[in-house]
Design a protein around this motif. Structure first.
Motif, PDB file in Angstrom:
ATOM      1  N   CYS A 189     -10.281 -67.993 -13.210  1.00  0.00           N
ATOM      2  CA  CYS A 189      -9.961 -69.381 -13.548  1.00  0.00           C
ATOM      3  C   CYS A 189     -11.121 -70.324 -13.240  1.00  0.00           C
ATOM      4  O   CYS A 189     -11.314 -71.341 -13.891  1.00  0.00           O
ATOM      5  CB  CYS A 189      -8.716 -69.835 -12.800  1.00  0.00           C
ATOM      6  N   ALA A 197      -9.932 -71.050  -5.563  1.00  0.00           N
ATOM      7  CA  ALA A 197      -8.741 -70.278  -5.894  1.00  0.00           C
ATOM      8  C   ALA A 197      -8.671 -69.051  -5.005  1.00  0.00           C
ATOM      9  O   ALA A 197      -9.705 -68.493  -4.632  1.00  0.00           O
ATOM     10  CB  ALA A 197      -8.773 -69.857  -7.369  1.00  0.00           C
ATOM     11  N   CYS A 212      -4.762 -69.635 -14.247  1.00  0.00           N
ATOM     12  CA  CYS A 212      -4.950 -68.689 -13.160  1.00  0.00           C
ATOM     13  C   CYS A 212      -3.727 -67.781 -13.158  1.00  0.00           C
ATOM     14  O   CYS A 212      -2.675 -68.141 -12.641  1.00  0.00           O
ATOM     15  CB  CYS A 212      -5.090 -69.422 -11.827  1.00  0.00           C
ATOM     16  N   ASN A 272      -4.729 -73.055  -5.158  1.00  0.00           N
ATOM     17  CA  ASN A 272      -5.808 -73.483  -6.046  1.00  0.00           C
ATOM     18  C   ASN A 272      -6.207 -74.940  -5.778  1.00  0.00           C
ATOM     19  O   ASN A 272      -5.386 -75.755  -5.380  1.00  0.00           O
ATOM     20  CB  ASN A 272      -5.382 -73.362  -7.518  1.00  0.00           C
ATOM     21  N   CYS A 324      -7.125 -66.330  -5.928  1.00  0.00           N
ATOM     22  CA  CYS A 324      -6.913 -65.133  -6.733  1.00  0.00           C
ATOM     23  C   CYS A 324      -8.096 -64.178  -6.582  1.00  0.00           C
ATOM     24  O   CYS A 324      -9.213 -64.609  -6.293  1.00  0.00           O
ATOM     25  CB  CYS A 324      -6.714 -65.515  -8.193  1.00  0.00           C
ATOM     26  N   ASP A 331      -9.754 -62.316  -8.809  1.00  0.00           N
ATOM     27  CA  ASP A 331     -10.794 -62.248  -9.848  1.00  0.00           C
ATOM     28  C   ASP A 331     -11.603 -63.546 -10.002  1.00  0.00           C
ATOM     29  O   ASP A 331     -12.700 -63.536 -10.504  1.00  0.00           O
ATOM     30  CB  ASP A 331     -10.180 -61.842 -11.193  1.00  0.00           C
TER      31      ASP A 331
HETATM   32 ZN   LIG Z   1      -7.509 -67.724 -10.491  1.00  0.00          ZN
END
Ligand SMILES: [Zn+2]
Length: 124
Positions: A81, A74, A96, A60, A76, A78
């Motif tokens: 965050c 990020a 996150c 991140n 991740c 989705d």
């Molecule tokens: Zn995230």
């Protein structure tokens, strides 16, 4: 003799000014900090009064700008965050979940017992 006195007074004024500035900066810093934790472990605390980009591990990246912090990158899936509300001096948090990264606004004005009793404005 008179010139010496003037220099003396000027010196005191400059010293007072420097001290005052120091207190302003110190005061500002203590009220505007964020804490970043990764997987429950403290990653670091940062001042909101200093614009900077923070790389949180390999996953991140957050940015402090104009007294606010937002997640700008990020890994991740989705990216939830990155859509969360910015954290500023009023507090808040960006989480996150997939990367277990948490950015929290800290209110050090109440840090006397914030560890033992988190502030909850519950209407009972
Ligand atoms: Zn995230």
């Amino acid at each position: 003799m008179k010139k010496k006195e003037l220099i003396f007074i000027a010196g005191i004024l400059i010293l007072a000014g420097v001290l005052w500035l120091g207190f302003q900066i110190a005061g500002k810093r203590s009220h505007n900090t964020i804490r970043i934790t990764v997987d429950g472990k403290e990653f670091g605390t940062y001042s909101l009064s200093q614009d900077q980009i923070i790389h949180i591990g390999d996953t991140n990246v957050c940015e402090i700008k104009d007294g606010k912090v937002t997640m700008i990158e990020a890994t991740c899936p989705d990216h939830y965050c990155m859509k969360q509300k910015a954290v500023d001096e009023h507090g808040g948090s960006i989480i996150c979940l997939p990367n277990k990264v948490v950015i929290e606004g800290e209110n050090t004005a109440e840090d006397s017992d914030s560890e033992s009793s988190p502030k909850i404005d519950a209407v009972t």
